[in-house]
Design a protein around this motif. Structure first.
Motif, PDB file in Angstrom:
ATOM      1  N   GLU A  67      49.328 -21.842 -33.853  1.00  0.00           N
ATOM      2  CA  GLU A  67      50.601 -21.165 -33.929  1.00  0.00           C
ATOM      3  C   GLU A  67      50.576 -20.279 -35.164  1.00  0.00           C
ATOM      4  O   GLU A  67      49.679 -20.391 -35.998  1.00  0.00           O
ATOM      5  N   ALA A  68      51.551 -19.395 -35.271  1.00  0.00           N
ATOM      6  CA  ALA A  68      51.587 -18.482 -36.412  1.00  0.00           C
ATOM      7  C   ALA A  68      52.025 -19.237 -37.662  1.00  0.00           C
ATOM      8  O   ALA A  68      53.098 -19.835 -37.689  1.00  0.00           O
ATOM      9  N   ALA A  69      51.172 -19.218 -38.692  1.00  0.00           N
ATOM     10  CA  ALA A  69      51.469 -19.882 -39.969  1.00  0.00           C
ATOM     11  C   ALA A  69      51.637 -18.820 -41.050  1.00  0.00           C
ATOM     12  O   ALA A  69      50.869 -17.856 -41.109  1.00  0.00           O
ATOM     13  N   THR A  70      52.647 -18.989 -41.892  1.00  0.00           N
ATOM     14  CA  THR A  70      52.951 -18.016 -42.938  1.00  0.00           C
ATOM     15  C   THR A  70      52.568 -18.560 -44.305  1.00  0.00           C
ATOM     16  O   THR A  70      52.627 -19.766 -44.549  1.00  0.00           O
ATOM     17  N   ASP A 118      47.805  -5.727 -42.037  1.00  0.00           N
ATOM     18  CA  ASP A 118      46.800  -5.633 -40.974  1.00  0.00           C
ATOM     19  C   ASP A 118      46.504  -7.008 -40.374  1.00  0.00           C
ATOM     20  O   ASP A 118      46.112  -7.110 -39.207  1.00  0.00           O
ATOM     21  N   GLY A 119      46.691  -8.068 -41.161  1.00  0.00           N
ATOM     22  CA  GLY A 119      46.496  -9.416 -40.638  1.00  0.00           C
ATOM     23  C   GLY A 119      47.554  -9.842 -39.643  1.00  0.00           C
ATOM     24  O   GLY A 119      47.391 -10.854 -38.959  1.00  0.00           O
ATOM     25  N   TYR A 120      48.656  -9.084 -39.557  1.00  0.00           N
ATOM     26  CA  TYR A 120      49.690  -9.409 -38.577  1.00  0.00           C
ATOM     27  C   TYR A 120      49.221  -9.138 -37.147  1.00  0.00           C
ATOM     28  O   TYR A 120      49.622  -9.848 -36.222  1.00  0.00           O
ATOM     29  N   PHE A 121      48.393  -8.117 -36.973  1.00  0.00           N
ATOM     30  CA  PHE A 121      48.059  -7.683 -35.620  1.00  0.00           C
ATOM     31  C   PHE A 121      47.224  -8.702 -34.844  1.00  0.00           C
ATOM     32  O   PHE A 121      47.485  -8.913 -33.653  1.00  0.00           O
ATOM     33  N   PRO A 122      46.218  -9.372 -35.436  1.00  0.00           N
ATOM     34  CA  PRO A 122      45.538 -10.420 -34.672  1.00  0.00           C
ATOM     35  C   PRO A 122      46.468 -11.544 -34.243  1.00  0.00           C
ATOM     36  O   PRO A 122      46.317 -12.102 -33.147  1.00  0.00           O
ATOM     37  N   VAL A 123      47.440 -11.881 -35.095  1.00  0.00           N
ATOM     38  CA  VAL A 123      48.408 -12.920 -34.730  1.00  0.00           C
ATOM     39  C   VAL A 123      49.246 -12.450 -33.549  1.00  0.00           C
ATOM     40  O   VAL A 123      49.507 -13.209 -32.604  1.00  0.00           O
ATOM     41  N   LEU A 124      49.674 -11.186 -33.583  1.00  0.00           N
ATOM     42  CA  LEU A 124      50.448 -10.650 -32.466  1.00  0.00           C
ATOM     43  C   LEU A 124      49.626 -10.633 -31.184  1.00  0.00           C
ATOM     44  O   LEU A 124      50.167 -10.863 -30.089  1.00  0.00           O
ATOM     45  N   ASP A 125      48.328 -10.361 -31.298  1.00  0.00           N
ATOM     46  CA  ASP A 125      47.468 -10.374 -30.110  1.00  0.00           C
ATOM     47  C   ASP A 125      47.410 -11.783 -29.500  1.00  0.00           C
ATOM     48  O   ASP A 125      47.451 -11.933 -28.267  1.00  0.00           O
ATOM     49  N   ASP A 132      48.744 -12.805 -25.728  1.00  0.00           N
ATOM     50  CA  ASP A 132      47.939 -13.532 -24.734  1.00  0.00           C
ATOM     51  C   ASP A 132      48.690 -14.777 -24.252  1.00  0.00           C
ATOM     52  O   ASP A 132      48.656 -15.110 -23.059  1.00  0.00           O
ATOM     53  N   GLU A 133      49.363 -15.452 -25.172  1.00  0.00           N
ATOM     54  CA  GLU A 133      50.099 -16.659 -24.788  1.00  0.00           C
ATOM     55  C   GLU A 133      51.278 -16.321 -23.884  1.00  0.00           C
ATOM     56  O   GLU A 133      51.572 -17.054 -22.931  1.00  0.00           O
ATOM     57  N   LEU A 182      58.606 -24.766 -19.843  1.00  0.00           N
ATOM     58  CA  LEU A 182      59.911 -24.529 -20.457  1.00  0.00           C
ATOM     59  C   LEU A 182      59.874 -24.861 -21.942  1.00  0.00           C
ATOM     60  O   LEU A 182      60.394 -24.097 -22.767  1.00  0.00           O
ATOM     61  N   ARG A 183      59.260 -25.990 -22.304  1.00  0.00           N
ATOM     62  CA  ARG A 183      59.173 -26.347 -23.721  1.00  0.00           C
ATOM     63  C   ARG A 183      58.399 -25.307 -24.506  1.00  0.00           C
ATOM     64  O   ARG A 183      58.789 -24.918 -25.613  1.00  0.00           O
ATOM     65  N   ARG A 184      57.289 -24.825 -23.947  1.00  0.00           N
ATOM     66  CA  ARG A 184      56.482 -23.835 -24.656  1.00  0.00           C
ATOM     67  C   ARG A 184      57.231 -22.514 -24.798  1.00  0.00           C
ATOM     68  O   ARG A 184      57.089 -21.822 -25.819  1.00  0.00           O
ATOM     69  N   LEU A 185      58.013 -22.148 -23.814  1.00  0.00           N
ATOM     70  CA  LEU A 185      58.811 -20.923 -23.916  1.00  0.00           C
ATOM     71  C   LEU A 185      59.803 -21.013 -25.067  1.00  0.00           C
ATOM     72  O   LEU A 185      59.964 -20.060 -25.841  1.00  0.00           O
ATOM     73  N   PHE A 186      60.466 -22.166 -25.199  1.00  0.00           N
ATOM     74  CA  PHE A 186      61.421 -22.326 -26.289  1.00  0.00           C
ATOM     75  C   PHE A 186      60.713 -22.338 -27.646  1.00  0.00           C
ATOM     76  O   PHE A 186      61.219 -21.780 -28.625  1.00  0.00           O
ATOM     77  N   VAL A 187      59.543 -22.983 -27.721  1.00  0.00           N
ATOM     78  CA  VAL A 187      58.787 -22.993 -28.979  1.00  0.00           C
ATOM     79  C   VAL A 187      58.362 -21.582 -29.354  1.00  0.00           C
ATOM     80  O   VAL A 187      58.483 -21.163 -30.521  1.00  0.00           O
ATOM     81  N   LEU A 188      57.876 -20.831 -28.379  1.00  0.00           N
ATOM     82  CA  LEU A 188      57.433 -19.461 -28.638  1.00  0.00           C
ATOM     83  C   LEU A 188      58.609 -18.574 -29.031  1.00  0.00           C
ATOM     84  O   LEU A 188      58.482 -17.706 -29.914  1.00  0.00           O
ATOM     85  N   LYS A 189      59.754 -18.787 -28.407  1.00  0.00           N
ATOM     86  CA  LYS A 189      60.933 -18.007 -28.757  1.00  0.00           C
ATOM     87  C   LYS A 189      61.352 -18.266 -30.200  1.00  0.00           C
ATOM     88  O   LYS A 189      61.662 -17.328 -30.950  1.00  0.00           O
ATOM     89  N   ARG A 190      61.348 -19.536 -30.607  1.00  0.00           N
ATOM     90  CA  ARG A 190      61.692 -19.863 -31.993  1.00  0.00           C
ATOM     91  C   ARG A 190      60.648 -19.299 -32.958  1.00  0.00           C
ATOM     92  O   ARG A 190      60.985 -18.819 -34.051  1.00  0.00           O
ATOM     93  N   GLU A 191      59.396 -19.323 -32.566  1.00  0.00           N
ATOM     94  CA  GLU A 191      58.324 -18.805 -33.405  1.00  0.00           C
ATOM     95  C   GLU A 191      58.493 -17.311 -33.644  1.00  0.00           C
ATOM     96  O   GLU A 191      58.316 -16.819 -34.774  1.00  0.00           O
ATOM     97  N   LEU A 192      58.846 -16.579 -32.609  1.00  0.00           N
ATOM     98  CA  LEU A 192      59.057 -15.137 -32.750  1.00  0.00           C
ATOM     99  C   LEU A 192      60.263 -14.834 -33.639  1.00  0.00           C
ATOM    100  O   LEU A 192      60.249 -13.877 -34.415  1.00  0.00           O
ATOM    101  N   ILE A 193      61.298 -15.648 -33.524  1.00  0.00           N
ATOM    102  CA  ILE A 193      62.465 -15.458 -34.388  1.00  0.00           C
ATOM    103  C   ILE A 193      62.090 -15.684 -35.849  1.00  0.00           C
ATOM    104  O   ILE A 193      62.490 -14.914 -36.743  1.00  0.00           O
ATOM    105  N   ASP A 194      61.289 -16.728 -36.112  1.00  0.00           N
ATOM    106  CA  ASP A 194      60.858 -16.993 -37.485  1.00  0.00           C
ATOM    107  C   ASP A 194      59.998 -15.858 -38.024  1.00  0.00           C
ATOM    108  O   ASP A 194      60.140 -15.456 -39.191  1.00  0.00           O
ATOM    109  N   LEU A 195      59.105 -15.337 -37.201  1.00  0.00           N
ATOM    110  CA  LEU A 195      58.267 -14.224 -37.633  1.00  0.00           C
ATOM    111  C   LEU A 195      59.107 -12.985 -37.913  1.00  0.00           C
ATOM    112  O   LEU A 195      58.860 -12.261 -38.890  1.00  0.00           O
TER     113      LEU A 195
END
Length: 347
Positions: free
Chosen positions: A118-121, A174-181, A185-186, A203-216
């Motif tokens: 997952e995306a780590a900051t 520039d390190g943001y773009f590999p994470v976005l890729d 894909d996910e 459904l669970r993964r969709l909610f996790v990904l949605k929260r992850e995008l909000i955090d990013l």
């Protein structure tokens, strides 16, 4: 090591070499280097830094602190004349990218990203002044991995602390773009999973990904305003020839935030498709149950009229022909209803 012993001369301005595939991972360590008299010199702690800066008015320093202790940070802050609020912010950490100006110093907070399932900051605190650049961060981010620093910090630091800021910030963005890729894909995989069949895991993964995008979005979006101020405000620390480089980073951040917004819309759309698929499946089940009910209700209504008292006579063979006629008509009508419901895909 003697604080005034030169350790690295400025290398020729060449492109960064390719890293060896078997190069071991080395945890970054705190480093203090000073560009003085055309060469790069290692400084031995805060005292060595002070002596080098005092000896040469044109000296430029880069202080890279990896998880600094309060004592280490206080010693460096005393030498550099950092505002107490800057020291407090570096120790306390922040939750968003920002820029603050303190008495001729600029405190910048950026976030580096990496994908570890997952995306780590990783928060990176940067203090920019005319004669130095200070960075403070966790060991998870290595500034020496920046393309313009792989041969050492001599060239970017020799051009000024503001150019070194560009070299580090450019690597972070520039390190943001590999994470976005990885996220793209996910999202594609989740869209395929939804179309193949809805599941609770999807459904669970969709909610996790949605929260992850909000955090990013929360940690990346304010960085646009940081570089907007660096390029449009007359701060006096960033040289005019270097503003164009910071504007390039600003353009990259616009692209990053636009892609994040697109991904959030894709996830929201995928979630809508998932809910629609669930509703469609439920509707199909309800139609089939309704079809079965229609058939059984007709048979049950006829059977209820005659009652179970006729069953004994029917099995004894003494029932009148009318009973069998009604029974055959009932079965025929039930069969006809089943055929019709099948044709309209209700069963």
């Amino acid at each position: 090591m003697d604080a005034t012993t030169p350790t690295q001369d400025a290398p020729p301005d060449e492109g960064p070499p390719e890293r060896a595939a078997a190069e071991p991972a080395v945890e970054p360590a705190t480093r203090i280097v000073v560009w003085t008299e055309g060469r790069l010199v290692d400084a031995d702690g805060a005292d060595g830094l002070k002596s080098l800066l005092d000896a040469d008015d044109g000296a430029r320093a880069w202080i890279d602190l990896v998880r600094p202790t309060p004592d280490e940070l206080s010693a460096i802050a005393e030498v550099l004349g950092l505002h107490p609020l800057i020291v407090e912010d570096i120790e306390g950490r922040n939750l968003r990218a920002r820029l603050q100006e303190f008495d001729g110093l600029i405190h910048i907070v950026l976030f580096a990203l990496e994908f570890v399932g997952e995306a780590a900051t990783t928060e990176v605190d940067i203090v920019l002044a005319e004669r130095f650049l200070l960075t403070a961060h966790e060991p998870t981010w290595d500034p020496m991995a920046a393309p313009m620093l792989r041969r050492g910090p001599a060239i970017p630091l020799g051009r000024g602390p503001d150019y070194l800021l560009y070299a580090l910030a450019d690597a972070i963005v520039d390190g943001y773009f590999p994470v976005l890729d990885h996220l793209a894909d996910e999202i594609d995989q989740l869209q395929d999973d939804v179309m193949e069949g809805a599941s609770s895991w999807t459904l669970r993964r969709l909610f996790v990904l949605k929260r992850e995008l909000i955090d990013l979005r929360r940690v990346i979006s304010p960085a646009r305003e940081v570089f907007n101020q660096l390029t449009n405000r007359d701060l006096g620390i960033v040289a005019r020839p270097h503003i164009v480089y910071l504007r390039d980073i600003y353009d990259h951040l616009i692209r990053v935030t636009d892609e994040l917004d697109n991904y959030r819309e894709l996830v929201a759309g995928t979630l809508d498709v998932y809910l629609s698929t669930v509703n469609n499946n439920l509707s199909a089940i309800m139609k089939r149950l309704t079809g079965v009910t229609v058939i059984l209700a007709g048979v049950g209504a006829v059977a209820g009229i005659f009652g179970m008292s006729e069953a004994g006579a029917a099995f004894a063979g003494s029932e009148a022909a009318g009973f069998w006629g009604v029974a055959l008509v009932t079965v025929a009508l039930a069969t006809l209803a089943a055929i019709v419901l099948r044709r309209i895909d209700w069963i």
